[in-house]
Design a protein around this motif. Sequence first.
Motif, PDB file in Angstrom:
ATOM      1  N   ASP A   1    -104.908  12.211   2.317  1.00  0.00           N
ATOM      2  CA  ASP A   1    -103.209  12.740   2.932  1.00  0.00           C
ATOM      3  C   ASP A   1    -102.122  11.668   3.728  1.00  0.00           C
ATOM      4  O   ASP A   1    -101.447  12.312   3.782  1.00  0.00           O
ATOM      5  CB  ASP A   1    -103.938  13.212   4.508  1.00  0.00           C
ATOM      6  CG  ASP A   1    -105.281  12.110   5.222  1.00  0.00           C
ATOM      7  OD1 ASP A   1    -105.284  11.569   4.480  1.00  0.00           O
ATOM      8  OD2 ASP A   1    -105.135  12.893   7.012  1.00  0.00           O
ATOM      9  N   VAL A   2    -103.118  10.684   2.969  1.00  0.00           N
ATOM     10  CA  VAL A   2    -102.865   9.416   4.439  1.00  0.00           C
ATOM     11  C   VAL A   2    -102.778   7.703   2.896  1.00  0.00           C
ATOM     12  O   VAL A   2    -103.657   7.981   2.512  1.00  0.00           O
ATOM     13  CB  VAL A   2    -102.360   9.263   5.293  1.00  0.00           C
ATOM     14  CG1 VAL A   2    -101.978   7.648   5.812  1.00  0.00           C
ATOM     15  CG2 VAL A   2    -101.233  10.136   6.078  1.00  0.00           C
ATOM     16  N   LEU A   3    -101.352   6.903   2.268  1.00  0.00           N
ATOM     17  CA  LEU A   3    -102.086   5.873   2.504  1.00  0.00           C
ATOM     18  C   LEU A   3    -101.365   5.026   2.517  1.00  0.00           C
ATOM     19  O   LEU A   3    -100.176   4.493   2.717  1.00  0.00           O
ATOM     20  CB  LEU A   3    -102.213   5.807   0.728  1.00  0.00           C
ATOM     21  CG  LEU A   3    -102.449   5.980  -0.783  1.00  0.00           C
ATOM     22  CD1 LEU A   3    -101.839   5.747  -2.144  1.00  0.00           C
ATOM     23  CD2 LEU A   3    -103.678   5.126  -0.432  1.00  0.00           C
ATOM     24  N   ASP A   4    -101.968   4.694   4.064  1.00  0.00           N
ATOM     25  CA  ASP A   4    -101.562   3.106   4.936  1.00  0.00           C
ATOM     26  C   ASP A   4    -101.762   2.433   4.096  1.00  0.00           C
ATOM     27  O   ASP A   4    -102.535   2.106   3.325  1.00  0.00           O
ATOM     28  CB  ASP A   4    -101.782   3.543   6.155  1.00  0.00           C
ATOM     29  CG  ASP A   4    -103.204   3.462   6.542  1.00  0.00           C
ATOM     30  OD1 ASP A   4    -103.310   3.431   5.746  1.00  0.00           O
ATOM     31  OD2 ASP A   4    -103.702   4.105   7.963  1.00  0.00           O
ATOM     32  N   SER A   5    -101.343   1.085   5.539  1.00  0.00           N
ATOM     33  CA  SER A   5    -101.279  -0.367   4.858  1.00  0.00           C
ATOM     34  C   SER A   5    -102.602  -0.432   4.343  1.00  0.00           C
ATOM     35  O   SER A   5    -103.584  -1.539   3.548  1.00  0.00           O
ATOM     36  CB  SER A   5    -100.760  -1.343   5.878  1.00  0.00           C
ATOM     37  OG  SER A   5    -101.210  -0.988   6.941  1.00  0.00           O
ATOM     38  N   PHE A   6    -103.929   0.002   5.478  1.00  0.00           N
ATOM     39  CA  PHE A   6    -105.133  -0.677   5.718  1.00  0.00           C
ATOM     40  C   PHE A   6    -105.837  -0.278   4.187  1.00  0.00           C
ATOM     41  O   PHE A   6    -106.493  -0.182   3.261  1.00  0.00           O
ATOM     42  CB  PHE A   6    -106.346   0.054   6.355  1.00  0.00           C
ATOM     43  CG  PHE A   6    -107.250  -0.318   6.059  1.00  0.00           C
ATOM     44  CD1 PHE A   6    -108.455  -1.632   6.767  1.00  0.00           C
ATOM     45  CD2 PHE A   6    -108.371   0.625   5.499  1.00  0.00           C
ATOM     46  CE1 PHE A   6    -108.898  -1.289   6.899  1.00  0.00           C
ATOM     47  CE2 PHE A   6    -109.346   0.501   5.893  1.00  0.00           C
ATOM     48  CZ  PHE A   6    -110.789  -0.540   6.058  1.00  0.00           C
TER      49      PHE A   6
ATOM     50  N   ILE B   1     -96.477  11.150  -0.968  1.00  0.00           N
ATOM     51  CA  ILE B   1     -96.840   9.957  -0.371  1.00  0.00           C
ATOM     52  C   ILE B   1     -96.612   8.954  -0.911  1.00  0.00           C
ATOM     53  O   ILE B   1     -96.368   7.243  -0.397  1.00  0.00           O
ATOM     54  CB  ILE B   1     -99.218   9.758  -1.114  1.00  0.00           C
ATOM     55  CG1 ILE B   1     -99.562  11.125  -0.335  1.00  0.00           C
ATOM     56  CG2 ILE B   1     -99.018   8.188  -0.470  1.00  0.00           C
ATOM     57  CD1 ILE B   1    -100.667  11.157   0.860  1.00  0.00           C
TER      58      ILE B   1
ATOM     59  N   ARG C   1    -100.028  16.194  12.227  1.00  0.00           N
ATOM     60  CA  ARG C   1    -100.113  16.557  10.639  1.00  0.00           C
ATOM     61  C   ARG C   1     -99.416  17.794  11.475  1.00  0.00           C
ATOM     62  O   ARG C   1     -98.148  18.343  11.093  1.00  0.00           O
ATOM     63  CB  ARG C   1    -100.080  16.283   9.795  1.00  0.00           C
ATOM     64  CG  ARG C   1     -99.858  17.053   8.567  1.00  0.00           C
ATOM     65  CD  ARG C   1    -100.988  17.107   7.443  1.00  0.00           C
ATOM     66  NE  ARG C   1    -100.200  15.778   6.984  1.00  0.00           N
ATOM     67  CZ  ARG C   1    -100.203  15.393   6.282  1.00  0.00           C
ATOM     68  NH1 ARG C   1     -99.287  16.259   5.041  1.00  0.00           N
ATOM     69  NH2 ARG C   1    -100.110  14.450   5.060  1.00  0.00           N
TER      70      ARG C   1
ATOM     71  N   THR D   1     -96.204  13.847   5.831  1.00  0.00           N
ATOM     72  CA  THR D   1     -96.641  12.528   5.522  1.00  0.00           C
ATOM     73  C   THR D   1     -96.253  11.278   6.150  1.00  0.00           C
ATOM     74  O   THR D   1     -96.524  10.384   6.617  1.00  0.00           O
ATOM     75  CB  THR D   1     -96.570  12.328   4.291  1.00  0.00           C
ATOM     76  OG1 THR D   1     -96.738  13.718   3.241  1.00  0.00           O
ATOM     77  CG2 THR D   1     -97.050  11.125   3.336  1.00  0.00           C
TER      78      THR D   1
ATOM     79  N   THR E   1     -98.489   9.003   8.102  1.00  0.00           N
ATOM     80  CA  THR E   1     -98.695   7.902   8.204  1.00  0.00           C
ATOM     81  C   THR E   1     -98.576   6.171   8.943  1.00  0.00           C
ATOM     82  O   THR E   1     -98.642   6.128   9.568  1.00  0.00           O
ATOM     83  CB  THR E   1     -97.072   6.784   7.068  1.00  0.00           C
ATOM     84  OG1 THR E   1     -98.256   8.134   5.781  1.00  0.00           O
ATOM     85  CG2 THR E   1     -98.323   5.417   6.325  1.00  0.00           C
TER      86      THR E   1
ATOM     87  N   GLU F   1    -100.942   3.648  11.766  1.00  0.00           N
ATOM     88  CA  GLU F   1    -100.615   2.610  11.293  1.00  0.00           C
ATOM     89  C   GLU F   1    -100.517   2.679  13.282  1.00  0.00           C
ATOM     90  O   GLU F   1    -101.287   1.283  13.267  1.00  0.00           O
ATOM     91  CB  GLU F   1     -99.246   2.489  10.979  1.00  0.00           C
ATOM     92  CG  GLU F   1     -99.234   2.102   9.429  1.00  0.00           C
ATOM     93  CD  GLU F   1    -100.066   1.602   8.541  1.00  0.00           C
ATOM     94  OE1 GLU F   1    -100.436   0.449   9.233  1.00  0.00           O
ATOM     95  OE2 GLU F   1    -100.225   1.020   7.186  1.00  0.00           O
TER      96      GLU F   1
END
Lengths: 128, 146
Positions: free
Chosen positions: A52-57, A85, B27, B41, B45, B49
């Motif tokens: 669902d999400v590709l964040d900084s971590f 994404i 979401r 998204t 996201t 963070e």
Amino acid sequence: MRVPILKQGGYLIASVQSALTDRDLLDLRDNLAQQVGKFRSRGVIIDVTSLDVLDSFAVRTLRTLAQMIRLRGAETVIAGIQPEIAFAMVQLGLDLGDVATALDLEEGLVLLERRTSGGGRRAKRSGN
Amino acid sequence: MPSEAETEVSVPVGSDADIIIARQQGRALAEKAGFSGSDLTLVATAISEVARNIVEHARRGEVVLRMIHQGDKRGISIVARDEGPGIDDISLAMQDGYSSGKGLGLGLPGARRLVDEFELESSVGVGTTVRMKKWLNSHRSVAKYR
Ligand SMILES: Nc1ncnc2c1ncn2[C@@H]1O[C@H](COP(=O)(O)OP(=O)(O)OP(=O)(O)O)[C@@H](O)[C@H]1O
Ligand SMILES: [Mg+2]
């Protein structure tokens, strides 16, 4: 949720589910680094199609994972980053460095075949 | 007219599993507010963070998600609040690549680029509050720091 790791020929395929905790991602990294040795794999594909999400971590962890796999003598391909994404990653300012990416699992396999000159299997283990 | 309960969700954040809950709730609420596609998204996201910053830098706090209106504009507001150590140098923390830990230092400046409005309020010893808004069909960006 544990990420299932599938062995296909000389490659390992990890299909990431929708939601992964930070712990799950770190476990995936460590499990793959181990299993590359156990199965003497030449390449690893991380299929992130349903993530669902590709964040900084997550990106930092995937980069470390790919570096560890390289140090173990194998190649990593991240497959299936969805367009939305990819857009969020660009806005965040994230990139995967020199980690190889592919459109989907199939393309990922083609890329690995090329990079590991086919077959994917390593030399047989002699002794320990 | 939806009830208050439907339009506001508060997620306590104290572990990495809560980060997932916060972004999934966000979401879902954004979808209810009318967002679709890549906007969902972006919202998820940005929440990921700021929620991770709570877990990583302040240990616990909360993320409050709300549907908002302004004239005929509709959108979603995301407030991440903690009573952690606070941020000493806010402009430094907002810089791409600055991290007091081992991070990429992209969480705060990155989240700012994902939303339309971004406000960061923090005092050492008191805590940190990040307020973000994303409007439907809008792509302007406003930022405030205190
Ligand atoms: N809620 C918070 N409480 C206290 N300090 C914070 C908080 N959020 C951010 N910070 C401080 O601001 C810095 C920058 O935050 P930012 O999210 O951009 O980077 P990071 O968390 O260090 O790394 P990344 O998010 O890229 O993994 C942090 O290193 C930390 O020192
Ligand atoms: Mg951060």
